[in-house]
Scaffold this motif. Structure first.
Motif, mmCIF file in Angstrom:
data_model
loop_
_atom_site.group_PDB
_atom_site.id
_atom_site.type_symbol
_atom_site.label_atom_id
_atom_site.label_comp_id
_atom_site.label_asym_id
_atom_site.label_seq_id
_atom_site.Cartn_x
_atom_site.Cartn_y
_atom_site.Cartn_z
ATOM 1 N N GLU A 143 -10.940 1.315 -12.228
ATOM 2 C CA GLU A 143 -11.052 0.330 -11.147
ATOM 3 C C GLU A 143 -9.974 -0.748 -11.259
ATOM 4 O O GLU A 143 -9.464 -1.230 -10.257
ATOM 5 N N PHE A 144 -9.623 -1.127 -12.486
ATOM 6 C CA PHE A 144 -8.566 -2.127 -12.689
ATOM 7 C C PHE A 144 -7.218 -1.576 -12.227
ATOM 8 O O PHE A 144 -6.431 -2.283 -11.594
ATOM 9 N N GLU A 145 -6.966 -0.319 -12.528
ATOM 10 C CA GLU A 145 -5.716 0.300 -12.111
ATOM 11 C C GLU A 145 -5.652 0.415 -10.584
ATOM 12 O O GLU A 145 -4.608 0.153 -9.988
ATOM 13 N N THR A 146 -6.764 0.768 -9.975
ATOM 14 C CA THR A 146 -6.821 0.859 -8.520
ATOM 15 C C THR A 146 -6.579 -0.498 -7.887
ATOM 16 O O THR A 146 -5.832 -0.606 -6.901
ATOM 17 N N GLN A 147 -7.162 -1.545 -8.432
ATOM 18 C CA GLN A 147 -6.959 -2.892 -7.900
ATOM 19 C C GLN A 147 -5.501 -3.311 -8.030
ATOM 20 O O GLN A 147 -4.934 -3.901 -7.104
ATOM 21 N N LEU A 148 -4.873 -2.986 -9.146
ATOM 22 C CA LEU A 148 -3.462 -3.311 -9.323
ATOM 23 C C LEU A 148 -2.606 -2.603 -8.275
ATOM 24 O O LEU A 148 -1.710 -3.208 -7.679
ATOM 25 N N LEU A 149 -2.878 -1.342 -8.007
ATOM 26 C CA LEU A 149 -2.124 -0.622 -6.972
ATOM 27 C C LEU A 149 -2.347 -1.249 -5.602
ATOM 28 O O LEU A 149 -1.411 -1.329 -4.798
ATOM 29 N N ASN A 150 -3.553 -1.716 -5.324
ATOM 30 C CA ASN A 150 -3.806 -2.401 -4.055
ATOM 31 C C ASN A 150 -2.980 -3.672 -3.943
ATOM 32 O O ASN A 150 -2.435 -3.980 -2.885
ATOM 33 N N TYR A 151 -2.880 -4.427 -5.036
ATOM 34 C CA TYR A 151 -2.045 -5.635 -5.049
ATOM 35 C C TYR A 151 -0.585 -5.276 -4.790
ATOM 36 O O TYR A 151 0.116 -5.957 -4.051
ATOM 37 N N LEU A 152 -0.115 -4.195 -5.409
ATOM 38 C CA LEU A 152 1.274 -3.792 -5.220
ATOM 39 C C LEU A 152 1.536 -3.352 -3.785
ATOM 40 O O LEU A 152 2.600 -3.621 -3.236
ATOM 41 N N ARG A 153 0.579 -2.689 -3.166
ATOM 42 C CA ARG A 153 0.729 -2.292 -1.765
ATOM 43 C C ARG A 153 0.793 -3.498 -0.831
ATOM 44 O O ARG A 153 1.488 -3.474 0.174
ATOM 45 N N ALA A 154 0.055 -4.544 -1.165
ATOM 46 C CA ALA A 154 -0.076 -5.710 -0.293
ATOM 47 C C ALA A 154 1.046 -6.728 -0.462
ATOM 48 O O ALA A 154 1.168 -7.646 0.345
ATOM 49 N N THR A 155 1.864 -6.576 -1.492
ATOM 50 C CA THR A 155 2.913 -7.555 -1.761
ATOM 51 C C THR A 155 4.274 -6.870 -1.804
ATOM 52 O O THR A 155 4.380 -5.646 -1.667
ATOM 53 N N ASP A 156 5.306 -7.657 -2.006
ATOM 54 C CA ASP A 156 6.658 -7.109 -2.151
ATOM 55 C C ASP A 156 6.937 -6.643 -3.573
ATOM 56 O O ASP A 156 7.987 -6.074 -3.835
ATOM 57 N N CYS A 157 6.013 -6.882 -4.481
ATOM 58 C CA CYS A 157 6.189 -6.446 -5.877
ATOM 59 C C CYS A 157 6.063 -4.931 -5.950
ATOM 60 O O CYS A 157 5.267 -4.327 -5.240
ATOM 61 N N GLU A 158 6.857 -4.321 -6.825
ATOM 62 C CA GLU A 158 6.797 -2.872 -6.987
ATOM 63 C C GLU A 158 6.313 -2.449 -8.365
ATOM 64 O O GLU A 158 5.964 -1.292 -8.573
ATOM 65 N N VAL A 159 6.286 -3.374 -9.325
ATOM 66 C CA VAL A 159 5.875 -3.051 -10.689
ATOM 67 C C VAL A 159 4.777 -4.018 -11.114
ATOM 68 O O VAL A 159 4.872 -5.222 -10.875
ATOM 69 N N GLY A 160 3.718 -3.481 -11.710
ATOM 70 C CA GLY A 160 2.621 -4.315 -12.196
ATOM 71 C C GLY A 160 2.217 -3.894 -13.604
ATOM 72 O O GLY A 160 2.391 -2.737 -13.993
ATOM 73 N N LEU A 161 1.688 -4.847 -14.344
ATOM 74 C CA LEU A 161 1.225 -4.583 -15.703
ATOM 75 C C LEU A 161 -0.248 -4.927 -15.846
ATOM 76 O O LEU A 161 -0.682 -5.965 -15.355
ATOM 77 N N LEU A 162 -0.987 -4.050 -16.501
ATOM 78 C CA LEU A 162 -2.361 -4.337 -16.904
ATOM 79 C C LEU A 162 -2.327 -4.560 -18.404
ATOM 80 O O LEU A 162 -1.850 -3.705 -19.157
#
Length: 50
Positions: A6-25
């Motif tokens: 669920e944390f990984e899914t939420q991070l991908l949702n954040y990346l889709r909604a913003t201009d950021c392309e890379v995220g770290l958990l």
């Protein structure tokens, strides 16, 4: 204590909604771990010529 899907899914949702392309958990629990996610959204990269 650990990173769940669920944390990984939420991070991908954040990346889709913003201009950021890379995220770290990051997890600083009993067993420290990290996950790097990349979401390249070519639709965002197009510039409107008008």
């Amino acid at each position: 204590e650990y990173v769940v899907e669920e944390f990984e899914t939420q991070l991908l949702n954040y990346l889709r909604a913003t201009d950021c392309e890379v995220g770290l958990l990051l997890n600083f629990g009993k067993k420290p771990e990290f996950r790097r996610k990349v979401f390249e959204n070519k639709r965002k990269l197009r510039k409107n010529p008008f």
